[in-house]
Design an enzyme around this catalytic site. Structure first.
Site, PDB file in Angstrom:
ATOM      1  CE  LYS A  37     -29.486  69.846  21.311  1.00 38.40           C
ATOM      2  NZ  LYS A  37     -28.920  71.162  21.658  1.00 38.40           N
ATOM      3  CE1 TYR A 261      -9.663  41.074  25.399  1.00 36.44           C
ATOM      4  CE2 TYR A 261     -11.044  43.029  25.164  1.00 36.44           C
ATOM      5  CZ  TYR A 261     -10.725  41.731  24.798  1.00 36.44           C
ATOM      6  OH  TYR A 261     -11.461  41.101  23.832  1.00 36.44           O
TER       7      TYR A 261
HETATM    8  C1  LIG Z   1     -29.642  71.775  22.720  1.00 36.53           C
HETATM    9  C2  LIG Z   1     -30.020  73.190  22.770  1.00 36.53           C
HETATM   10  C3  LIG Z   1     -30.970  73.639  23.695  1.00 36.53           C
HETATM   11  C4  LIG Z   1     -31.561  72.752  24.774  1.00 36.53           C
HETATM   12  O1  LIG Z   1     -30.668  72.720  25.866  1.00 36.53           O
HETATM   13  P1  LIG Z   1     -30.987  71.863  27.192  1.00 36.53           P
HETATM   14  O2  LIG Z   1     -29.917  72.254  28.144  1.00 36.53           O
HETATM   15  O3  LIG Z   1     -30.922  70.425  26.823  1.00 36.53           O
HETATM   16  O4  LIG Z   1     -32.337  72.266  27.660  1.00 36.53           O
HETATM   17  C5  LIG Z   1     -31.368  74.954  23.602  1.00 36.53           C
HETATM   18  N1  LIG Z   1     -30.828  75.782  22.685  1.00 36.53           N
HETATM   19  C6  LIG Z   1     -29.897  75.393  21.790  1.00 36.53           C
HETATM   20  C7  LIG Z   1     -29.344  76.360  20.815  1.00 36.53           C
HETATM   21  C8  LIG Z   1     -29.459  74.089  21.825  1.00 36.53           C
HETATM   22  O5  LIG Z   1     -28.524  73.687  20.948  1.00 36.53           O
END
Ligand SMILES: *Cc1c(COP(=O)(O)O)cnc(C)c1O
Length: 374
Positions: A37, A261
């Protein structure tokens, strides 16, 4: 390629290595869902997908339809699981990529049912349970309404229930152990109430899968470990990303001058300050200003200013041979040192993924496989 002021380097060999390391920690028969993702956590689905597909991964987790389309375009014919409740139009389109949807409650199940009717085909789904107490999209089986919801979902003809799932709220061993126990019990009840056969049960992310073996169930959903963003396993996971720029300008200023800044930094001694052409618009958050360090010639240089939109200022007085054009690493390794996720988290108070997922999407990405990144 258009020259860039900063870029993200992705080492896909590290991802292949991390996949092997994680697999060695899974019980026999546990399926690994590689989580790609957010454009593979900013590492690029285009770079990461060939590695995980080539390594025989048969289930990939995504959030967007674009990610699913890329995977199918690359010839991936395994399972694609969406890791959040999707919008109606995403689900309708997602059927073209055979996305297995994450059902987040009874009302959301109806959205999936409607999409199924629109497409004239059943949609494979994973029904989320609130066994872990995330209270985001799981069904609370400890309430009468939750139990009714499960039964109602079981009667929806357009849903093909292929899994029941949950998601942990905390990276804490006791919390995960308790949640996994509750999920085991509730998944059994849910399967019965849904009137489905033996469907896959899954709840573990990287932390849960690697620190609580009882949380692995039938499948684990692994993101962070794949990219080497986990301190678990004693540092055996290798970070796959470096964020790199170069010194664009270099100037000496006298003791007593203020730099940047807000006149926030006053030079205690004569100093040499390097301009690095990355700023908050490039995802190098303002919260890193005056706190973070970068690597130049394998040595540390403090970020002294509050940052500008597209520049930051480092003090390289202690690195006598530093010069214009030198590589600057703001995240990842250089020489024998590294700017780690742990360090970024200590400095900013944010999880590192909050920053590097943005770096990966804002900066051009380069694969370094076949190229020495010494
Ligand atoms: C992002 C996600 C994961 C993966 O989690 P990690 O801690 O990066 O391994 C697993 N399940 C869901 C529902 C997620 O949104």
């Amino acid at each position: 390629m258009t020259p860039a002021a900063g870029w993200v380097e992705v080492d896909t060999r590290a991802i292949a290595h991390n996949l092997d390391v994680v697999r060695a920690h899974l019980a026999d028969g546990v399926e690994l869902c590689a989580v790609l993702k957010a454009d593979a956590y900013g590492h690029g689905v285009d770079l990461v997908a060939p590695v995980v597909i080539g390594a025989g991964v048969r289930t990939i987790g995504v959030t967007s339809n674009g990610e699913a389309r890329m995977l199918r375009g690359a010839g991936f014919d395994g399972r694609i699981l969406r890791l959040r409740p999707a919008l109606a139009e995403e689900i309708t389109d997602g059927a073209s990529h055979a996305i297995e949807e994450w059902v987040g409650g009874e009302a959301h199940a109806k959205v999936v049912q409607d999409a199924s009717a629109t497409r004239g085909r059943r949609i494979p789904v994973h029904v989320a349970l609130n066994s872990t107490g995330l209270s985001r999209d799981g069904i609370p089986l400890d309430t009468a309404a939750g139990r009714r919801a499960i039964e109602a979902i079981g009667r929806m003809p357009g849903l093909d229930v292929v899994g029941v799932c949950a998601h942990f709220p905390c990276e804490d061993v006791d919390d995960v152990e308790r949640g996994a126990r509750d999920f085991a019990a509730e998944a059994g009840l849910a399967v019965e109430a849904l009137g489905v056969g033996d469907v896959g049960r899954h709840c573990a992310t990287t932390f849960a899968a690697l620190s609580v073996p009882d949380a692995q169930f039938d499948m684990v959903r692994i993101g962070a470990a794949l990219y080497g963003d986990s301190a678990l396993l004693g540092g055996r996971l290798r970070p796959a990303m470096r964020v790199v720029s170069r010194i664009a300008a270099l100037n000496g200023y006298p003791a007593g001058a203020t730099a940047g800044y807000g006149r926030a930094h006053r030079l205690a001694t004569d100093a040499r300050l390097g301009v690095v052409p990355l700023g908050y618009a490039d995802g190098y958050r303002r919260g890193l200003g005056r706190r973070a360090e970068v690597l130049v010639r394998g040595r540390r240089a403090p970020v002294v200013d509050r940052l500008a939109m597209n520049t930051l200022l480092v003090d390289v007085s202690a690195i006598e041979d530093a010069r214009i054009g030198d590589e600057v690493v703001v995240y990842g390794a250089q020489g024998s040192d590294a700017i780690t996720s742990t360090e970024i988290e200590r400095v900013t108070g944010e999880i590192a993924a909050d920053l590097y997922t943005a770096w990966g999407r804002l900066l051009p990405r380069r694969s370094v496989v076949g190229v020495s990144i010494g």
